[in-house]
Design an enzyme around this catalytic site. Structure first.
Site, PDB file in Angstrom:
ATOM      1  N   TYR A 157       3.259   8.260  -2.060  1.00  0.00           N
ATOM      2  CA  TYR A 157       2.380   7.851  -0.951  1.00  0.00           C
ATOM      3  C   TYR A 157       2.126   9.025  -0.003  1.00  0.00           C
ATOM      4  O   TYR A 157       0.981   9.282   0.388  1.00  0.00           O
ATOM      5  CB  TYR A 157       3.030   6.680  -0.207  1.00  0.00           C
ATOM      6  CG  TYR A 157       2.271   6.207   1.016  1.00  0.00           C
ATOM      7  CD1 TYR A 157       1.119   5.442   0.887  1.00  0.00           C
ATOM      8  CD2 TYR A 157       2.712   6.524   2.299  1.00  0.00           C
ATOM      9  CE1 TYR A 157       0.419   5.002   2.023  1.00  0.00           C
ATOM     10  CE2 TYR A 157       2.032   6.096   3.431  1.00  0.00           C
ATOM     11  CZ  TYR A 157       0.883   5.332   3.281  1.00  0.00           C
ATOM     12  OH  TYR A 157       0.197   4.895   4.396  1.00  0.00           O
ATOM     13  N   LYS A 161      -1.417  10.946   1.036  1.00  0.00           N
ATOM     14  CA  LYS A 161      -1.904  11.065   2.411  1.00  0.00           C
ATOM     15  C   LYS A 161      -2.082  12.539   2.807  1.00  0.00           C
ATOM     16  O   LYS A 161      -2.954  12.876   3.603  1.00  0.00           O
ATOM     17  CB  LYS A 161      -0.942  10.344   3.370  1.00  0.00           C
ATOM     18  CG  LYS A 161      -0.956   8.824   3.169  1.00  0.00           C
ATOM     19  CD  LYS A 161      -2.309   8.259   3.540  1.00  0.00           C
ATOM     20  CE  LYS A 161      -2.529   6.845   3.070  1.00  0.00           C
ATOM     21  NZ  LYS A 161      -3.841   6.316   3.454  1.00  0.00           N
TER      22      LYS A 161
HETATM   23  P1  NAD Z   1      -2.943  -3.053   5.166  1.00  0.00           P
HETATM   24  O1  NAD Z   1      -2.170  -3.169   3.910  1.00  0.00           O
HETATM   25  O2  NAD Z   1      -2.898  -4.130   6.184  1.00  0.00           O
HETATM   26  O3  NAD Z   1      -4.467  -2.703   4.860  1.00  0.00           O
HETATM   27  C1  NAD Z   1      -4.886  -1.954   3.763  1.00  0.00           C
HETATM   28  C2  NAD Z   1      -6.233  -2.498   3.368  1.00  0.00           C
HETATM   29  O4  NAD Z   1      -6.729  -1.810   2.216  1.00  0.00           O
HETATM   30  C3  NAD Z   1      -6.152  -3.979   2.991  1.00  0.00           C
HETATM   31  O5  NAD Z   1      -7.215  -4.652   3.593  1.00  0.00           O
HETATM   32  C4  NAD Z   1      -6.314  -3.939   1.478  1.00  0.00           C
HETATM   33  O6  NAD Z   1      -6.891  -5.107   0.937  1.00  0.00           O
HETATM   34  C5  NAD Z   1      -7.229  -2.751   1.327  1.00  0.00           C
HETATM   35  N1  NAD Z   1      -7.245  -2.243  -0.050  1.00  0.00           N
HETATM   36  C6  NAD Z   1      -6.176  -1.951  -0.832  1.00  0.00           C
HETATM   37  N2  NAD Z   1      -6.600  -1.540  -2.043  1.00  0.00           N
HETATM   38  C7  NAD Z   1      -7.963  -1.571  -2.008  1.00  0.00           C
HETATM   39  C8  NAD Z   1      -8.967  -1.268  -2.955  1.00  0.00           C
HETATM   40  N3  NAD Z   1      -8.641  -0.853  -4.180  1.00  0.00           N
HETATM   41  N4  NAD Z   1     -10.261  -1.413  -2.594  1.00  0.00           N
HETATM   42  C9  NAD Z   1     -10.593  -1.831  -1.344  1.00  0.00           C
HETATM   43  N5  NAD Z   1      -9.674  -2.147  -0.422  1.00  0.00           N
HETATM   44  C10 NAD Z   1      -8.382  -2.019  -0.743  1.00  0.00           C
HETATM   45  O7  NAD Z   1      -2.472  -1.687   5.808  1.00  0.00           O
HETATM   46  P2  NAD Z   1      -2.824  -0.940   7.171  1.00  0.00           P
HETATM   47  O8  NAD Z   1      -1.522  -0.648   7.792  1.00  0.00           O
HETATM   48  O9  NAD Z   1      -3.875  -1.617   7.948  1.00  0.00           O
HETATM   49  O10 NAD Z   1      -3.354   0.434   6.561  1.00  0.00           O
HETATM   50  C11 NAD Z   1      -4.674   0.920   6.697  1.00  0.00           C
HETATM   51  C12 NAD Z   1      -4.672   2.402   6.340  1.00  0.00           C
HETATM   52  O11 NAD Z   1      -3.863   3.107   7.295  1.00  0.00           O
HETATM   53  C13 NAD Z   1      -4.062   2.696   4.971  1.00  0.00           C
HETATM   54  O12 NAD Z   1      -4.809   3.741   4.347  1.00  0.00           O
HETATM   55  C14 NAD Z   1      -2.663   3.162   5.308  1.00  0.00           C
HETATM   56  O13 NAD Z   1      -2.155   4.008   4.308  1.00  0.00           O
HETATM   57  C15 NAD Z   1      -2.877   3.855   6.624  1.00  0.00           C
HETATM   58  N6  NAD Z   1      -1.672   3.946   7.456  1.00  0.00           N
HETATM   59  C16 NAD Z   1      -1.006   2.852   7.918  1.00  0.00           C
HETATM   60  C17 NAD Z   1       0.127   3.013   8.728  1.00  0.00           C
HETATM   61  C18 NAD Z   1       0.909   1.863   9.295  1.00  0.00           C
HETATM   62  O14 NAD Z   1       1.938   2.105   9.934  1.00  0.00           O
HETATM   63  N7  NAD Z   1       0.515   0.620   9.129  1.00  0.00           N
HETATM   64  C19 NAD Z   1       0.563   4.286   9.040  1.00  0.00           C
HETATM   65  C20 NAD Z   1      -0.132   5.381   8.560  1.00  0.00           C
HETATM   66  C21 NAD Z   1      -1.241   5.200   7.776  1.00  0.00           C
END
Ligand code: NAD
Length: 249
Positions: A157, A161
């Site tokens: 992961y 990123k």
């Molecule tokens: P989440 O799991 O709630 O949301 C991720 C979204 O991506 C979901 O809506 C999911 O359905 C969608 N998704 C997954 N695979 C997909 C695909 N093949 N096609 C289309 N949509 C798809 O997670 P989040 O925390 O809201 O994360 C959003 C972004 O932020 C991600 O890229 C994640 O890596 C990044 N992020 C999150 C955090 C955190 O602490 N939550 C920290 C750093 C980065």
């Protein structure tokens, strides 16, 4: 209103939950017409549209899997054609499969890279194709604090990123002359579905490493994204905006 996005069209991949949902709501509140992409769970996507429309905003749903490059490119091209423009892409869709190095399976690595990196690339390709002609545009990639810091248990992961930071810098250089800016947002520990599965013990340990003393809210990430989407951010490109409560500085 923070930044006026009236008349602009935005696509948010993975826009039905978490940070994506908050981003859809903030961009719509600034006046953008928002396309809420989802892969599964139409109800959640419809719920985002309902919330936006109730507040007088404009939004619609679009189903496609960003890991399917052709379907993604076709869908984004069709949306831009139908709505007459595409100003903003927020490549937010992401998946995490955790595991220490010795447990990283090829299929998990491939899945993570297919969605997080190739999916972001396909989305950006389709969006930039439209933005080039308009000679303006905004592309935002959702990277992560672990892309810069690393994190035990997240080899694949964090690599995905980190890869997005390379994409950000390169695409920024390629299209700056067309007034398209490309930036990454690197959230720290944000309360969403992605982080709810983390055990209380691990969470407590993490909290000690966050100078702000708390986890972040999706809206706090969305506000940073809204800034990068704005006309005011026209001279900011190739950058990583960290939203992490000081966890990595
Ligand atoms: P989440 O799991 O709630 O949301 C991720 C979204 O991506 C979901 O809506 C999911 O359905 C969608 N998704 C997954 N695979 C997909 C695909 N093949 N096609 C289309 N949509 C798809 O997670 P989040 O925390 O809201 O994360 C959003 C972004 O932020 C991600 O890229 C994640 O890596 C990044 N992020 C999150 C955090 C955190 O602490 N939550 C920290 C750093 C980065």
């Amino acid at each position: 209103m923070m930044f006026d996005l009236t008349g602009k069209v935005a696509i948010v991949t993975g826009g039905s939950l978490g940070i994506g949902r908050a981003t859809c709501e903030v961009l719509a509140a600034q006046g953008a017409t928002v396309v809420v992409n989802y892969v599964r769970g139409e109800d959640a996507a419809r719920d985002v549209v309902r919330a936006i429309v109730e507040r007088g905003g404009k939004a619609e749903i679009a189903q496609f899997d960003v890991a399917e490059s052709k379907a993604t490119e076709d869908a984004i091209a069709a949306i831009a054609k139908r709505l007459g423009r595409l100003d903003i892409l927020v490549a937010n869709a992401g998946v995490a499969v955790d595991g220490l190095l010795l447990r990283v399976k090829d299929e998990d690595f491939d899945r993570i890279f297919d969605v997080n990196v190739r999916g972001a690339l396909a989305s950006a390709k389709a969006a930039v194709r439209v933005m080039m002609r308009a000679r303006t545009g905004r592309v935002i990639f959702l990277s992560s604090i672990v892309g810069e810091m690393g994190n035990a248990g997240q080899a694949a992961y964090s690599a995905s990123k980190a890869a997005l930071l390379g994409l950000t810098k390169t695409i920024a250089r390629e299209y700056a002359s067309r007034s398209i800016t490309v930036n990454a947002v690197a959230p720290g520990f944000i309360d969403t579905d992605m982080t709810t599965s983390i055990s209380a013990e691990v969470k407590d340990g993490m909290l000690k490493t966050i100078p702000a003393g708390r986890t972040g809210r999706p809206e706090e990430v969305a506000a940073a994204i809204a800034y990068l989407c704005s006309d005011e951010a026209a001279y900011v490109t190739g950058q990583t905006l960290r939203v992490n409560g000081g966890m990595y500085v």
